[in-house]
Design an enzyme around this catalytic site. Structure first.
Site, PDB file in Angstrom:
ATOM      1  N   ASP A  92      37.302  32.727  42.359  1.00 59.76           N
ATOM      2  CA  ASP A  92      38.464  32.239  41.620  1.00 59.76           C
ATOM      3  C   ASP A  92      39.552  32.428  42.502  1.00 59.76           C
ATOM      4  O   ASP A  92      39.828  33.391  43.089  1.00 59.76           O
ATOM      5  CB  ASP A  92      38.676  32.701  40.265  1.00 59.76           C
ATOM      6  CG  ASP A  92      38.877  34.343  40.364  1.00 59.76           C
ATOM      7  OD1 ASP A  92      38.048  34.881  41.014  1.00 59.76           O
ATOM      8  OD2 ASP A  92      39.575  34.776  39.405  1.00 59.76           O
ATOM      9  N   GLU A 114      37.178  36.876  38.780  1.00 57.94           N
ATOM     10  CA  GLU A 114      37.496  38.274  39.397  1.00 57.94           C
ATOM     11  C   GLU A 114      38.866  38.592  39.033  1.00 57.94           C
ATOM     12  O   GLU A 114      39.299  39.836  38.533  1.00 57.94           O
ATOM     13  CB  GLU A 114      37.108  38.420  40.602  1.00 57.94           C
ATOM     14  CG  GLU A 114      37.445  40.149  41.072  1.00 57.94           C
ATOM     15  CD  GLU A 114      38.914  40.700  41.310  1.00 57.94           C
ATOM     16  OE1 GLU A 114      39.054  41.524  41.078  1.00 57.94           O
ATOM     17  OE2 GLU A 114      39.409  39.606  41.780  1.00 57.94           O
TER      18      GLU A 114
END
Length: 398
Positions: A86, A144
């Site tokens: 991400d 994350e």
């Protein structure tokens, strides 16, 4: 691995560098936030399927897992290699050809590089199945940055049957060409703190008729710092920061409530629990002394990343073979009070999380993670690929 095999591996990686860099730049141009990694996941799954791996998608919403089975005999262990996918809600200020094409979103932490690295490792290991006794499970994790993707992947059973896990973080604070490998804690546990100090509002010119939560909150903020300066051993590592204070609506009104928000970073679980208990006790006692109250909420953000000694030794050997022993660091420079939910994979099975230097002043790759001008020296990418590949070949050696 024999010397000739080492040279062959380096040559293979050198030939792959243009593709590794191109993929990293493509991902950088198309950042996706936590649980939005649809395009990234499709690219990952497509490449893994093209390599002949067994692929699962939709794990923890947008996570992908690819299983590579070795052919060097029956049985063997299973090694997981994790990469996070991400981006962050930051508007990129870099003036590069591959800058983000999405306003307000950018890869400001290196996850674009992590995905590209892991896919390159999958490519290499798929070519060397005959040197693997066991299997490699490639875990591409969403979210994350919000500490939201690892735990649900573990809960979904991703780590079942896995014997060890490794992963890396490209690090802009460490020089390119160097690798940081350290046993024990490396990334800190992170807890989100919220303290609600409640008093009795009234006119600012008549404070005697109020219970002032602003003054009480100020006392709490200052006192909490003594948990680090006076109650923490100089040999222990911890950070406690109150970063947000919200109170009041006008210059002449004492409010009813003050909301404080902050973070606690620790490396030892026992000490973490001690500080949380003392924080709660101190804040509530100070509030009571001022005739106010204080509600304390501690939300678990993330566990500490703690490396297993045996798995760390596997990675250390690989790092020394890839970068040279003189470029492998294991001192406190390898540690960070930043957090990473790789911790949940490390908590599930023995593993090692390490850093690969990506800082280069000459190229302007000097900005910290989560900065709008963050970038990496792409010379770090082949170093990372080689360390991961060598570690896997060592761990699953027949």
């Amino acid at each position: 691995m024999a010397s000739a095999e080492q040279d062959t591996l380096k040559s293979e990686i050198d030939e792959m560098v243009p593709d590794i860099v191109a993929l990293r730049r493509d991902l950088h141009q198309h950042p996706e936030l936590a649980f939005e990694e649809v395009r990234t996941s499709e690219i990952v799954a497509g490449r893994l399927r093209a390599l002949g791996l067994e692929v699962q998608t939709g794990i923890a919403q947008t996570g992908v897992v690819g299983l590579l089975r070795g052919t060097a005999g029956e049985g063997g262990r299973t090694l997981a290699i994790r990469a996070d996918m991400d981006a962050l809600p930051i508007h990129e200020l870099n003036e590069v050809d591959y800058r983000s094409t999405v306003d307000g979103k950018m890869h400001a932490c290196g996850h674009d590089g992590h995905v590209s690295i892991a896919l390159a490792v999958a490519t290499l290991l798929s070519r060397h199945r005959d040197q693997l006794k066991g299997a490699v499970k490639f875990v591409f994790q969403p979210a994350e940055e919000v500490i939201g993707g690892a735990a649900p992947m573990v809960q979904a059973g991703v780590m079942e049957g896995v014997d060890g896990v490794i992963g890396l973080h490209l690090f802009s604070g460490h020089p390119v060409g160097r690798v940081g490998v350290r046993s024990g804690p490396i990334f800190a546990a992170a807890d989100r703190l919220e303290l609600r100090v409640k008093g009795k509002g009234g006119h600012a010119a008549m404070p005697e008729g109020t219970i002032d939560p602003v003054v009480t909150a100020a006392q709490i903020i200052l006192a909490l710092q003594t948990l680090i300066s006076r109650e923490t051993s100089p040999f222990e590592r911890a950070v406690l920061t109150i970063a947000s204070v919200h109170a009041g609506s006008a210059f002449n009104i004492i409010p009813e409530e003050v909301v404080l928000q902050g973070t606690l970073r620790t490396f030892d679980e026992g000490y973490r629990q001690h500080i949380i208990a003392r924080l709660r006790e101190m804040a509530q006692s100070i509030a009571a002394a001022h005739r106010a109250t204080c509600e304390v909420e501690v939300a678990d953000g993330c566990l500490a990343c703690v490396n297993d000694p045996a798995m760390t030794e596997v990675v250390r050997r690989a790092a020394e073979a890839a970068a040279g022993p003189e470029r492998v660091d294991s001192d406190e420079r390898v540690m960070t009070t930043g957090s990473d939910d790789m911790a949940y994979f490390l908590h599930a099975v023995p593993g090692c999380y390490f850093i690969v230097g990506a800082r280069n002043e000459a190229k302007g790759a000097v900005y910290p993670h989560h900065h709008p001008r963050f970038n990496i020296d792409e010379e770090a990418l082949p170093v990372a690929v080689e360390v991961l590949t060598r570690a896997a070949l060592d761990y699953l050696h027949p």
